[in-house]
Enzyme design. Structure first.
Site, PDB file in Angstrom:
ATOM      1  N   ASN A  86      70.776  38.185  37.752  1.00  0.00           N
ATOM      2  CA  ASN A  86      70.265  39.471  37.205  1.00  0.00           C
ATOM      3  C   ASN A  86      68.586  39.636  37.345  1.00  0.00           C
ATOM      4  OD1 ASN A  86      72.827  40.303  36.390  1.00  0.00           O
ATOM      5  ND2 ASN A  86      72.563  38.855  34.524  1.00  0.00           N
ATOM      6  N   HIS A  99      66.862  32.471  36.622  1.00  0.00           N
ATOM      7  CA  HIS A  99      67.900  31.520  36.550  1.00  0.00           C
ATOM      8  C   HIS A  99      69.020  32.217  37.017  1.00  0.00           C
ATOM      9  CE1 HIS A  99      67.613  34.890  33.380  1.00  0.00           C
ATOM     10  NE2 HIS A  99      68.964  34.684  33.429  1.00  0.00           N
TER      11      HIS A  99
HETATM   12  P1  5GP Z   1      69.908  37.186  31.863  1.00  0.00           P
HETATM   13  O1  5GP Z   1      70.701  38.442  30.981  1.00  0.00           O
HETATM   14  O2  5GP Z   1      68.535  37.187  31.848  1.00  0.00           O
HETATM   15  O3  5GP Z   1      70.495  37.328  33.316  1.00  0.00           O
HETATM   16  O4  5GP Z   1      70.516  36.131  31.302  1.00  0.00           O
HETATM   17  C1  5GP Z   1      70.010  35.401  29.976  1.00  0.00           C
HETATM   18  C2  5GP Z   1      71.246  34.523  29.456  1.00  0.00           C
HETATM   19  O5  5GP Z   1      70.492  33.365  28.799  1.00  0.00           O
HETATM   20  C3  5GP Z   1      72.281  35.117  28.746  1.00  0.00           C
HETATM   21  O6  5GP Z   1      73.717  35.091  29.676  1.00  0.00           O
HETATM   22  C4  5GP Z   1      72.175  34.300  27.319  1.00  0.00           C
HETATM   23  O7  5GP Z   1      73.523  34.226  26.818  1.00  0.00           O
HETATM   24  C5  5GP Z   1      71.358  33.162  27.740  1.00  0.00           C
HETATM   25  N1  5GP Z   1      70.604  32.774  26.645  1.00  0.00           N
HETATM   26  C6  5GP Z   1      69.587  33.286  25.890  1.00  0.00           C
HETATM   27  N2  5GP Z   1      69.276  32.643  24.957  1.00  0.00           N
HETATM   28  C7  5GP Z   1      69.604  31.251  25.148  1.00  0.00           C
HETATM   29  C8  5GP Z   1      69.328  30.145  24.530  1.00  0.00           C
HETATM   30  O8  5GP Z   1      68.610  30.026  23.530  1.00  0.00           O
HETATM   31  N3  5GP Z   1      70.142  29.100  25.047  1.00  0.00           N
HETATM   32  C9  5GP Z   1      70.888  29.072  25.769  1.00  0.00           C
HETATM   33  N4  5GP Z   1      71.542  28.145  26.270  1.00  0.00           N
HETATM   34  N5  5GP Z   1      71.189  30.503  26.583  1.00  0.00           N
HETATM   35  C10 5GP Z   1      70.764  31.326  26.202  1.00  0.00           C
END
Ligand code: 5GP
Length: 115
Positions: A86, A99
């Site tokens: 994303n 990521h």
């Molecule tokens: P994005 O929405 O930025 O592409 O993805 C971020 C991801 O990080 C989300 O799927 C969310 O659930 C995950 N996430 C957010 N905070 C944490 C955390 O403290 N630990 C882990 N393992 N995942 C997290």
């Protein structure tokens, strides 16, 4: 290292189980999984989002893709997984430390961009 939640996980400030680690990246389970397998591959060096990456980052970006393949093999999902980045809040990015999401273990709609 970034001040984001992922920076803190990488530095050990926030304890987390690493499914995979090498010199350049880690992989952890997503805290809010969207599928039976939902793993994040995260570079140790922070790039806030993919569109910030520069030519100098080529090796790191390639490394992340190879790591994703290794993690998929390690988890036994190498025949069917989806890799998602994303980029930007408008695309659903919530953590501004690049990521890759590895999503697997559920049926994917054929040919669809999402879902
Ligand atoms: P994005 O929405 O930025 O592409 O993805 C971020 C991801 O990080 C989300 O799927 C969310 O659930 C995950 N996430 C957010 N905070 C944490 C955390 O403290 N630990 C882990 N393992 N995942 C997290």
């Amino acid at each position: 290292m970034s001040d984001s939640i992922f920076g803190k996980i990488i530095s050990g400030e926030i304890p987390s189980e690493f499914l995979y680690e090498d010199e350049h990246c880690i992989a952890i389970n997503d805290i809010n999984p969207q599928a039976p397998v939902h793993v994040l591959v995260i570079p140790k060096r922070c790039i806030e989002k993919l569109s910030d990456a520069q030519d100098d980052d080529q090796a790191l970006l390639g490394h992340l893709m190879l790591a994703a393949g290794k993690v998929a093999r390690q988890l036994g999902v190498e025949e069917a997984f989806r890799l998602i980045v994303n980029n930007g809040a408008g695309a659903g990015q919530t953590v501004f430390h690049l990521h890759l999401h590895i999503i697997a273990g559920r049926q994917f709609a054929e040919g669809k961009m999402v879902g």
